[in-house]
Design a protein around this motif. Structure first.
Motif, short mmCIF file in Angstrom:
data_model
loop_
_atom_site.label_atom_id
_atom_site.label_comp_id
_atom_site.label_asym_id
_atom_site.label_seq_id
_atom_site.Cartn_x
_atom_site.Cartn_y
_atom_site.Cartn_z
N LEU A 212 21.62 39.43 38.60
CA LEU A 212 20.53 40.19 37.99
C LEU A 212 20.21 41.44 38.81
N TRP A 213 20.18 41.30 40.13
CA TRP A 213 19.88 42.46 40.98
C TRP A 213 20.99 43.49 40.95
N THR A 214 22.23 43.00 40.85
CA THR A 214 23.35 43.94 40.77
C THR A 214 23.23 44.79 39.52
N LYS A 215 22.95 44.16 38.39
CA LYS A 215 22.80 44.89 37.13
C LYS A 215 21.60 45.84 37.18
N ALA A 216 20.47 45.35 37.73
CA ALA A 216 19.28 46.20 37.83
C ALA A 216 19.53 47.38 38.76
N ALA A 217 20.27 47.17 39.84
CA ALA A 217 20.59 48.26 40.77
C ALA A 217 21.48 49.29 40.08
N GLU A 218 22.42 48.81 39.29
CA GLU A 218 23.28 49.75 38.53
C GLU A 218 22.45 50.62 37.59
N LEU A 219 21.32 50.07 37.13
CA LEU A 219 20.42 50.80 36.25
C LEU A 219 19.38 51.62 37.03
N GLY A 220 19.48 51.59 38.37
CA GLY A 220 18.66 52.44 39.20
C GLY A 220 17.39 51.84 39.77
N ASP A 221 17.22 50.54 39.74
CA ASP A 221 16.00 49.93 40.25
C ASP A 221 16.03 49.85 41.78
N ALA A 222 15.07 50.49 42.43
CA ALA A 222 15.02 50.55 43.89
C ALA A 222 14.79 49.18 44.51
N ILE A 223 13.94 48.37 43.90
CA ILE A 223 13.64 47.05 44.47
C ILE A 223 14.88 46.16 44.40
N ALA A 224 15.66 46.28 43.35
CA ALA A 224 16.91 45.51 43.25
C ALA A 224 17.86 45.91 44.38
N HIS A 225 17.96 47.20 44.65
CA HIS A 225 18.80 47.66 45.77
C HIS A 225 18.30 47.04 47.08
N TYR A 226 17.00 47.00 47.26
CA TYR A 226 16.42 46.43 48.48
C TYR A 226 16.81 44.96 48.62
N TYR A 227 16.65 44.18 47.55
CA TYR A 227 17.00 42.77 47.62
C TYR A 227 18.50 42.56 47.86
N LEU A 228 19.33 43.40 47.27
CA LEU A 228 20.76 43.31 47.53
C LEU A 228 21.06 43.58 49.01
N SER A 229 20.33 44.53 49.59
CA SER A 229 20.54 44.81 51.02
C SER A 229 20.22 43.58 51.86
N LEU A 230 19.19 42.85 51.47
CA LEU A 230 18.84 41.63 52.21
C LEU A 230 19.93 40.57 52.07
N ALA B 4 17.13 43.45 26.86
CA ALA B 4 17.06 44.86 26.50
C ALA B 4 17.46 45.77 27.67
N ASN B 5 18.02 45.16 28.72
CA ASN B 5 18.46 45.90 29.91
C ASN B 5 17.33 46.62 30.64
N ASP B 6 16.18 45.99 30.74
CA ASP B 6 15.06 46.52 31.50
C ASP B 6 15.28 46.16 32.97
N PRO B 7 15.56 47.16 33.84
CA PRO B 7 15.87 46.84 35.23
C PRO B 7 14.72 46.18 35.99
N VAL B 8 13.48 46.53 35.66
CA VAL B 8 12.33 45.91 36.33
C VAL B 8 12.26 44.43 35.97
N ALA B 9 12.46 44.11 34.71
CA ALA B 9 12.44 42.71 34.27
C ALA B 9 13.58 41.93 34.93
N MET B 10 14.76 42.56 35.04
CA MET B 10 15.89 41.90 35.70
C MET B 10 15.58 41.61 37.16
N THR B 11 14.96 42.58 37.82
CA THR B 11 14.61 42.39 39.23
C THR B 11 13.62 41.25 39.38
N GLN B 12 12.60 41.22 38.55
CA GLN B 12 11.59 40.16 38.63
C GLN B 12 12.20 38.79 38.33
#
Length: 171
Positions: free
Chosen positions: A31-49, A6-14
């Protein structure tokens, strides 16, 4: 999986965290790339790592900073703290301190510790890094943020965790 579909960015990040823990970095990155595109801050953080380590992707400092900035703008305190380190290493002390002040205002303990160290150091390369007023204001805001997160439910959960760890033989 329904929430991911359902494109839930929090679920994608988890799910990305789970995939990374299982060793599937490619799925985690996707998953993090898609979640980041949807605005999830934690996904952006993991991508930075990932970009910092070159894990599953080619190491890229510019992309690392981009994702840290996006996460920080979205209110992720650890990203803000990491940006502070980046600025300090680049000898932009005023910017580094500003990042740490924002992270401390969000209740991030490590940022408050770094501000304390800078305050104790006093002058670096001929400039005052953290003034007494800045440190005092950050300390008050940090304490207010920490106090705002206190609740009977959190205290009960912490007590339960301490008890559970005690039963497992850990402290």
């Amino acid at each position: 999986m329904k929430r991911v579909a359902a494109n839930d960015p929090v679920a994608m990040t988890q799910l990305g965290i789970t995939r990374e823990n299982e060793g599937d970095c490619d799925s985690a990155f996707g998953l993090w790339t898609k979640a980041a595109e949807l605005g999830d801050a934690i996904a952006h953080y993991y991508l930075s790592l990932f970009y910092a380590k070159g894990e599953g992707v080619e190491a890229d400092q510019a992309k690392k900073i981009y994702h840290l900035e996006e996460a920080a703008i979205a209110g992720h305190p650890q990203s803000r703290h990491n940006l502070g380190y980046y600025e300090m290493r680049s000898e932009r002390y005023d910017r580094g301190v500003k990042h740490w002040i924002i992270a401390a205002n969000l209740g991030y303990d490590e940022a408050m510790q770094m501000l304390k160290e800078c305050y104790k150091a006093g002058v670096v390369h001929g400039q005052e890094v953290v003034s007494k007023e800045e440190f005092a204001a950050a300390l008050r805001a940090h304490q207010a943020a920490v106090d705002a997160t206190k609740s009977p439910q959190r205290e009960e959960a912490a007590e339960y965790l301490r008890f559970k760890l005690m039963l497992q033989g850990r402290k």
